[in-house]
Design a protein around this motif. Structure first.
Motif, PDB file in Angstrom:
ATOM      1  N   LYS A  92      65.264 -46.149  19.855  1.00 55.99           N
ATOM      2  CA  LYS A  92      64.598 -44.907  20.236  1.00 55.99           C
ATOM      3  C   LYS A  92      64.366 -44.802  21.751  1.00 55.99           C
ATOM      4  O   LYS A  92      64.407 -43.713  22.309  1.00 55.99           O
ATOM      5  CB  LYS A  92      63.263 -44.791  19.481  1.00 55.99           C
ATOM      6  CG  LYS A  92      62.588 -43.452  19.600  1.00 55.99           C
ATOM      7  CD  LYS A  92      61.357 -43.377  18.704  1.00 55.99           C
ATOM      8  CE  LYS A  92      60.684 -42.021  18.845  1.00 55.99           C
ATOM      9  NZ  LYS A  92      59.483 -41.960  17.994  1.00 55.99           N
ATOM     10  N   ASP A  93      64.134 -45.937  22.421  1.00 52.78           N
ATOM     11  CA  ASP A  93      63.895 -45.925  23.874  1.00 52.78           C
ATOM     12  C   ASP A  93      65.195 -46.015  24.679  1.00 52.78           C
ATOM     13  O   ASP A  93      65.164 -46.186  25.885  1.00 52.78           O
ATOM     14  CB  ASP A  93      62.955 -47.064  24.278  1.00 52.78           C
ATOM     15  CG  ASP A  93      63.636 -48.419  24.256  1.00 52.78           C
ATOM     16  OD1 ASP A  93      64.458 -48.665  23.343  1.00 52.78           O
ATOM     17  OD2 ASP A  93      63.361 -49.239  25.149  1.00 52.78           O
ATOM     18  N   PHE A 107      57.891 -47.752  19.744  1.00 52.77           N
ATOM     19  CA  PHE A 107      58.040 -46.847  20.885  1.00 52.77           C
ATOM     20  C   PHE A 107      57.537 -45.482  20.439  1.00 52.77           C
ATOM     21  O   PHE A 107      58.299 -44.640  19.976  1.00 52.77           O
ATOM     22  CB  PHE A 107      59.502 -46.787  21.343  1.00 52.77           C
ATOM     23  CG  PHE A 107      59.697 -46.046  22.635  1.00 52.77           C
ATOM     24  CD1 PHE A 107      59.193 -46.538  23.826  1.00 52.77           C
ATOM     25  CD2 PHE A 107      60.385 -44.842  22.661  1.00 52.77           C
ATOM     26  CE1 PHE A 107      59.370 -45.854  25.019  1.00 52.77           C
ATOM     27  CE2 PHE A 107      60.566 -44.143  23.854  1.00 52.77           C
ATOM     28  CZ  PHE A 107      60.058 -44.653  25.028  1.00 52.77           C
ATOM     29  N   GLU A 108      56.218 -45.298  20.512  1.00 51.46           N
ATOM     30  CA  GLU A 108      55.557 -44.077  20.067  1.00 51.46           C
ATOM     31  C   GLU A 108      54.585 -43.604  21.146  1.00 51.46           C
ATOM     32  O   GLU A 108      54.078 -44.415  21.931  1.00 51.46           O
ATOM     33  CB  GLU A 108      54.767 -44.326  18.766  1.00 51.46           C
ATOM     34  CG  GLU A 108      55.613 -44.778  17.589  1.00 51.46           C
ATOM     35  CD  GLU A 108      56.520 -43.704  17.038  1.00 51.46           C
ATOM     36  OE1 GLU A 108      56.233 -42.509  17.233  1.00 51.46           O
ATOM     37  OE2 GLU A 108      57.544 -44.061  16.422  1.00 51.46           O
ATOM     38  N   ASP A 109      54.305 -42.307  21.156  1.00 53.17           N
ATOM     39  CA  ASP A 109      53.323 -41.765  22.096  1.00 53.17           C
ATOM     40  C   ASP A 109      51.971 -42.420  21.869  1.00 53.17           C
ATOM     41  O   ASP A 109      51.590 -42.705  20.735  1.00 53.17           O
ATOM     42  CB  ASP A 109      53.192 -40.244  21.922  1.00 53.17           C
ATOM     43  CG  ASP A 109      54.441 -39.513  22.376  1.00 53.17           C
ATOM     44  OD1 ASP A 109      55.225 -40.088  23.165  1.00 53.17           O
ATOM     45  OD2 ASP A 109      54.645 -38.362  21.930  1.00 53.17           O
ATOM     46  N   ASN A 110      51.223 -42.618  22.946  1.00 55.56           N
ATOM     47  CA  ASN A 110      49.850 -43.118  22.913  1.00 55.56           C
ATOM     48  C   ASN A 110      49.709 -44.523  22.329  1.00 55.56           C
ATOM     49  O   ASN A 110      48.620 -44.903  21.916  1.00 55.56           O
ATOM     50  CB  ASN A 110      48.934 -42.145  22.141  1.00 55.56           C
ATOM     51  CG  ASN A 110      48.975 -40.742  22.731  1.00 55.56           C
ATOM     52  OD1 ASN A 110      48.992 -40.581  23.948  1.00 55.56           O
ATOM     53  ND2 ASN A 110      49.015 -39.746  21.869  1.00 55.56           N
ATOM     54  N   GLN A 111      50.788 -45.285  22.275  1.00 56.18           N
ATOM     55  CA  GLN A 111      50.716 -46.673  21.811  1.00 56.18           C
ATOM     56  C   GLN A 111      51.520 -47.547  22.762  1.00 56.18           C
ATOM     57  O   GLN A 111      52.529 -47.116  23.312  1.00 56.18           O
ATOM     58  CB  GLN A 111      51.257 -46.805  20.391  1.00 56.18           C
ATOM     59  CG  GLN A 111      50.430 -46.049  19.355  1.00 56.18           C
ATOM     60  CD  GLN A 111      50.884 -46.363  17.941  1.00 56.18           C
ATOM     61  OE1 GLN A 111      50.955 -47.517  17.562  1.00 56.18           O
ATOM     62  NE2 GLN A 111      51.191 -45.326  17.179  1.00 56.18           N
ATOM     63  N   PRO A 117      54.197 -49.803  24.015  1.00 60.10           N
ATOM     64  CA  PRO A 117      55.530 -50.109  23.478  1.00 60.10           C
ATOM     65  C   PRO A 117      55.762 -51.612  23.387  1.00 60.10           C
ATOM     66  O   PRO A 117      55.213 -52.384  24.174  1.00 60.10           O
ATOM     67  CB  PRO A 117      56.470 -49.465  24.494  1.00 60.10           C
ATOM     68  CG  PRO A 117      55.703 -49.446  25.768  1.00 60.10           C
ATOM     69  CD  PRO A 117      54.254 -49.286  25.377  1.00 60.10           C
ATOM     70  N   GLN A 158      63.982 -47.667  28.037  1.00 61.23           N
ATOM     71  CA  GLN A 158      62.716 -47.292  28.657  1.00 61.23           C
ATOM     72  C   GLN A 158      61.649 -48.374  28.543  1.00 61.23           C
ATOM     73  O   GLN A 158      60.860 -48.547  29.473  1.00 61.23           O
ATOM     74  CB  GLN A 158      62.213 -45.987  28.038  1.00 61.23           C
ATOM     75  CG  GLN A 158      63.138 -44.799  28.339  1.00 61.23           C
ATOM     76  CD  GLN A 158      62.688 -43.547  27.620  1.00 61.23           C
ATOM     77  OE1 GLN A 158      61.526 -43.166  27.696  1.00 61.23           O
ATOM     78  NE2 GLN A 158      63.601 -42.908  26.907  1.00 61.23           N
TER      79      GLN A 158
END
Length: 178
Positions: free
Chosen positions: A7-8, A27-31, A33, A50
């Motif tokens: 995903k990154d 690889f998620e928002d607000n967490q 990575p 990323q």
């Protein structure tokens, strides 16, 4: 070879007859990575995405005798059946700590760890790397045995590696300020 795009945008290619697993990947928002992989047998090539740029300290590849940290660097790892391993730095630089001594391996060089713990750093030619890749990544053969798992199965593989009697540890981190 078997190519995995995460995903990154990290790209990992797995060679034939390899055992590779994903220990942890997020690889998620607000967490925060994280990318932790295990290479128990065979070969892999990595181009970090990323996570390698955002949180390089949270990206690692573990072998039975090595933990390789990444910081936007491209490299190849080869784990041979005899217990030896090599890491070829194809972009950037890597910092390798073995038994308390740190070695800097620049782009175009490789570090080798023998089954007995001897360390060698040498410059490599494109032919040498090509030969290694052909041995481990030949996609024309039909004897692929790629194992890719997720979850707790990787803990078992790590524990199996501790009883080998080989106490040499190859810890690789990278430095983009080369």
């Amino acid at each position: 070879d078997d190519q995995n795009i995460f995903k990154d945008e990290t790209v990992i290619s797995i060679g034939k007859n390899s055992e590779f697993s994903i220990s942890e990947y997020l690889f998620e928002d607000n967490q925060a990575p994280v990318a932790k992989f295990n290479m128990l047998r065979g070969a892999m090539r990595t181009i970090t995405g990323q996570i390698g740029n955002i949180a390089p300290q949270r990206f690692s590849v573990a072998t039975k005798t090595a933990t390789i940290g990444i910081r936007g660097t491209n490299f190849s790892v080869f784990v041979e059946d005899d217990g030896s391993s090599t890491a070829f730095c194809t972009f950037g630089a890597i910092s390798v700590a073995i038994a308390g001594t740190t070695h800097v391996v620049q782009q175009g060089f490789y570090i080798a760890l023998s089954p007995t713990g001897e360390v060698t750093i040498k410059e490599f030619t494109p032919e040498v790397l090509k030969e290694k890749k052909e041995k481990h990544f030949d996609a024309t053969k039909k004897d692929k045995d790629v194992v890719a798992e997720t979850g707790d199965a990787t803990k078992q593989g790590e524990e199996e590696g501790t009883g080998s009697g080989n106490t040499a540890q190859l810890d690789v981190t990278t430095d983009d300020n080369s």
